[in-house]
Design a protein around this motif. Structure first.
Motif, PDB file in Angstrom:
ATOM      1  N   PRO A   9      -3.122 -40.385   3.167  1.00  0.00           N
ATOM      2  CA  PRO A   9      -3.784 -39.670   2.072  1.00  0.00           C
ATOM      3  C   PRO A   9      -3.028 -39.863   0.769  1.00  0.00           C
ATOM      4  N   ASP A  13      -6.798 -37.706  -2.823  1.00  0.00           N
ATOM      5  CA  ASP A  13      -7.406 -37.147  -1.622  1.00  0.00           C
ATOM      6  C   ASP A  13      -6.983 -35.702  -1.419  1.00  0.00           C
ATOM      7  N   SER A  14      -5.720 -35.411  -1.612  1.00  0.00           N
ATOM      8  CA  SER A  14      -5.263 -34.035  -1.421  1.00  0.00           C
ATOM      9  C   SER A  14      -5.795 -33.122  -2.510  1.00  0.00           C
ATOM     10  N   ALA A  17      -9.262 -32.336  -1.381  1.00  0.00           N
ATOM     11  CA  ALA A  17      -9.209 -31.401  -0.261  1.00  0.00           C
ATOM     12  C   ALA A  17      -8.894 -30.003  -0.753  1.00  0.00           C
ATOM     13  N   ASP A  18      -8.000 -29.896  -1.737  1.00  0.00           N
ATOM     14  CA  ASP A  18      -7.701 -28.562  -2.288  1.00  0.00           C
ATOM     15  C   ASP A  18      -8.921 -27.973  -2.982  1.00  0.00           C
ATOM     16  N   GLY A  21     -12.126 -28.403   0.123  1.00  0.00           N
ATOM     17  CA  GLY A  21     -11.823 -28.164   1.527  1.00  0.00           C
ATOM     18  C   GLY A  21     -11.629 -29.473   2.256  1.00  0.00           C
ATOM     19  N   PRO A  22     -11.139 -29.384   3.482  1.00  0.00           N
ATOM     20  CA  PRO A  22     -10.874 -30.623   4.217  1.00  0.00           C
ATOM     21  C   PRO A  22     -12.180 -31.347   4.557  1.00  0.00           C
ATOM     22  N   ARG A  24     -15.146 -33.038   6.564  1.00  0.00           N
ATOM     23  CA  ARG A  24     -15.773 -32.622   7.816  1.00  0.00           C
ATOM     24  C   ARG A  24     -15.549 -33.678   8.879  1.00  0.00           C
ATOM     25  N   ARG A  25     -15.375 -33.190  10.080  1.00  0.00           N
ATOM     26  CA  ARG A  25     -15.214 -34.102  11.203  1.00  0.00           C
ATOM     27  C   ARG A  25     -16.553 -34.240  11.906  1.00  0.00           C
TER      28      ARG A  25
END
Length: 146
Positions: A9, A13-14, A17-18, A21-22, A24-25
């Motif tokens: 990452p 990217d971080s 994500a912040d 949110g992360p 999705r899987r």
């Protein structure tokens, strides 16, 4: 010399994500298979329910014709197809040229004898009184009685 991208990452990217949110899987292959199996089972159950419901008691009706006899009388000819032991009621209307109801009647069609599918259909002619001169006669609806 080729430029290589970082594998892990990055700061962007971080930051995403912040903010959002992360990531999705995706569901696992096993979960996807079970979801498809459950959807197919539900579809088969719905089709079976409709099939049983539609064949348990059937009622069909169709206008065949009408006769306007005078300003105060008309008749409606119609066909009703139902189970031999069923009792149905039909709402008949006579309409004027502006589609207003000028005559109305509910008729009851009781059980009848028969053995073949062709004998489930019966033809009827019902007389109606009208308030004004009508231009057409129709079967508005039919329903089964309990």
């Amino acid at each position: 010399m080729p430029v290589s991208e970082p594998i892990g990452p990055t700061e962007s990217d971080s930051a995403l994500a912040d903010r959002y949110g992360p990531a999705r899987r995706k569901p696992s292959r096993t979960a996807q298979k079970w979801a498809i199996i459950a959807a197919l089972a539900a579809a088969v159950a719905v089709v079976a329910w409709f099939t049983v419901n539609l064949t348990s008691e059937t009622l069909d009706y169709e206008d065949v014709g009408y006769t306007i006899e005078s300003d105060t009388r008309a008749s409606v000819e119609y066909e009703v197809t139902k189970d031999f032991d069923a009792t149905a009621q039909c709402m008949l209307h006579v309409l004027d040229d502006s589609y207003a109801v000028v005559g109305s009647r509910i008729v009851t069609i009781g059980p009848h004898e028969g053995t073949t599918a062709d004998e489930r259909s019966q033809y009827f002619r019902s007389d109606l009184r009208t308030e004004h001169l009508g231009v057409t006669g129709i079967v508005e609806s039919c329903w089964l009685l309990d």
